[in-house]
Design a protein around this motif. Sequence first.
Motif, mmCIF file in Angstrom:
data_model
loop_
_atom_site.group_PDB
_atom_site.id
_atom_site.type_symbol
_atom_site.label_atom_id
_atom_site.label_comp_id
_atom_site.label_asym_id
_atom_site.label_seq_id
_atom_site.Cartn_x
_atom_site.Cartn_y
_atom_site.Cartn_z
ATOM 1 N N LEU A 253 -8.056 82.700 -22.094
ATOM 2 C CA LEU A 253 -6.747 82.989 -22.577
ATOM 3 C C LEU A 253 -6.505 82.373 -24.033
ATOM 4 N N CYS A 254 -7.240 81.117 -24.262
ATOM 5 C CA CYS A 254 -7.016 80.280 -25.328
ATOM 6 C C CYS A 254 -8.239 80.145 -26.179
ATOM 7 N N ASN A 255 -8.175 79.708 -27.400
ATOM 8 C CA ASN A 255 -9.535 79.209 -28.133
ATOM 9 C C ASN A 255 -9.272 77.808 -28.445
ATOM 10 N N TYR A 256 -10.572 77.045 -28.540
ATOM 11 C CA TYR A 256 -10.509 75.695 -28.394
ATOM 12 C C TYR A 256 -11.416 75.204 -29.343
ATOM 13 N N GLU A 257 -10.872 73.790 -29.736
ATOM 14 C CA GLU A 257 -11.926 72.887 -30.660
ATOM 15 C C GLU A 257 -12.257 71.687 -30.018
ATOM 16 N N GLU A 258 -13.528 71.347 -30.252
ATOM 17 C CA GLU A 258 -13.919 69.877 -29.902
ATOM 18 C C GLU A 258 -13.128 69.015 -30.938
ATOM 19 N N GLN A 259 -12.474 67.976 -30.610
ATOM 20 C CA GLN A 259 -11.892 67.139 -31.610
ATOM 21 C C GLN A 259 -11.504 65.573 -31.016
ATOM 22 N N TYR A 260 -11.530 64.757 -32.020
ATOM 23 C CA TYR A 260 -11.068 63.455 -31.588
ATOM 24 C C TYR A 260 -9.715 63.272 -31.718
ATOM 25 N N VAL A 261 -9.000 63.183 -30.691
ATOM 26 C CA VAL A 261 -7.752 63.116 -30.529
ATOM 27 C C VAL A 261 -7.224 61.811 -30.111
ATOM 28 N N ASP A 262 -6.143 61.164 -30.839
ATOM 29 C CA ASP A 262 -5.539 59.932 -30.626
ATOM 30 C C ASP A 262 -4.175 59.927 -30.376
ATOM 31 N N VAL A 263 -3.423 58.951 -29.697
ATOM 32 C CA VAL A 263 -1.886 58.786 -29.538
ATOM 33 C C VAL A 263 -1.504 57.687 -30.149
ATOM 34 N N ASP A 264 -0.485 57.568 -30.710
ATOM 35 C CA ASP A 264 0.182 56.348 -31.251
ATOM 36 C C ASP A 264 1.096 55.627 -30.653
ATOM 37 N N ILE A 265 0.719 54.245 -30.299
ATOM 38 C CA ILE A 265 1.380 53.427 -29.213
ATOM 39 C C ILE A 265 1.797 52.338 -30.196
ATOM 40 N N ASN A 266 1.618 52.410 -31.404
ATOM 41 C CA ASN A 266 2.267 51.380 -32.416
ATOM 42 C C ASN A 266 3.924 51.177 -32.207
ATOM 43 N N GLY A 267 4.577 52.151 -31.548
ATOM 44 C CA GLY A 267 5.846 52.041 -31.707
ATOM 45 C C GLY A 267 6.569 52.596 -32.973
ATOM 46 N N GLY A 268 7.905 52.489 -32.937
ATOM 47 C CA GLY A 268 8.598 52.949 -34.018
ATOM 48 C C GLY A 268 8.813 54.665 -34.091
ATOM 49 N N VAL A 269 8.881 55.046 -35.178
ATOM 50 C CA VAL A 269 9.365 56.744 -35.079
ATOM 51 C C VAL A 269 8.313 57.536 -34.756
ATOM 52 N N SER A 270 7.159 57.091 -35.020
ATOM 53 C CA SER A 270 5.919 57.946 -34.377
ATOM 54 C C SER A 270 5.402 57.744 -33.147
ATOM 55 N N MET A 271 5.965 56.796 -32.239
ATOM 56 C CA MET A 271 5.386 56.356 -30.773
ATOM 57 C C MET A 271 5.127 57.925 -30.286
ATOM 58 N N GLY A 272 4.006 57.959 -29.560
ATOM 59 C CA GLY A 272 3.738 58.954 -28.840
ATOM 60 C C GLY A 272 3.203 60.239 -29.514
#
Length: 316
Positions: A253-272
Amino acid sequence: MTKRILIDTDPGIDDSLAILLALASPEVKLEGLTVVHGNCSAEQGTVNALSILELAKAEHIPVLTGCDLPLVQPSLLAPETHGGQGLGYASLPSPRNQARAGHAVDFLIEQIMSNPGEITLVAIGPLTNVAMALRLEPRIVQNVKEVVIMGGAIRHEGNTTPMAEFNTFVDPHAAHMVYHSGMPITLVPLDVTYQVVLNHADVDRLKGLPSGIPQFIEDATRFYMEFHDEYQQIDGCVINDPLALALTFAPELCNYEEQYVDVDINGGVSMGNTFADFYKALNQPANMKVALGIRPRQFLDLFLERMEQLSKRVGS
Ligand code: RIB
Ligand code: CA
């Protein structure tokens, strides 16, 4: 070959549709539900999970209560999105059954470690339970078959802050631990789920079918559609979680890409905030498969067909 799955969930309107889809799909065997805080409290989510299983005459499936707070962040629930009880306008009878004794995190570990290479974990809520399981038993990384995560927003805007998706924003530290754990992850972000909008005409297709399932779906999604209309001017409702569940047995049902993904935990406006290193600037190996393309109508038709089949089976 039937795929054995565990769903870690914060039921939740779209979570409930994912649970029903699992019960309607012969390709998967639902081994248990582990409940986490998120759309509602873990206590309320446990009641909802038990009630949804009884609605579908599947009360034999174990339900265990998990974490009720994020690892670091303060609690954030979503009554404006899912209603005060977590299931919109739907009102199910109080469940006859109780949750199984013990903690959901211990159950996740026990199921994965006693069935090496067998269990697919479908995580459709904040990742607090999964992160705790990683710390309690790091060997689940090698023993889980795969992990399908509904969460994140890669090129898409956030649905909770301008930069963050709900499951990731509620517990960004848990997401960071899970994303970098080494588990075989497929991420199902808003980039694909926001193309899956269930509308009134779709829900009307279920009208008149046997069992309480059509009415439950109508009552639960009516609240969810009102939220999407008021807050995001969407005609219908985005059913994130059942798409993630469907990819366990219909990955095409979907198409995929192998990627390096990260999540921001530094806080502030971009948290998460979640992002993929498309241009390999960080020179890191890919840590997951990311669903970035989708065939929405193909999924919606599959979902509705399965709901029709389940209603007839339960109502007979
Ligand atoms: O952002 C959407 C996700 O957050 C879905 O899993 C929804 O149920 C909420 O948990
Ligand atoms: Ca959810």
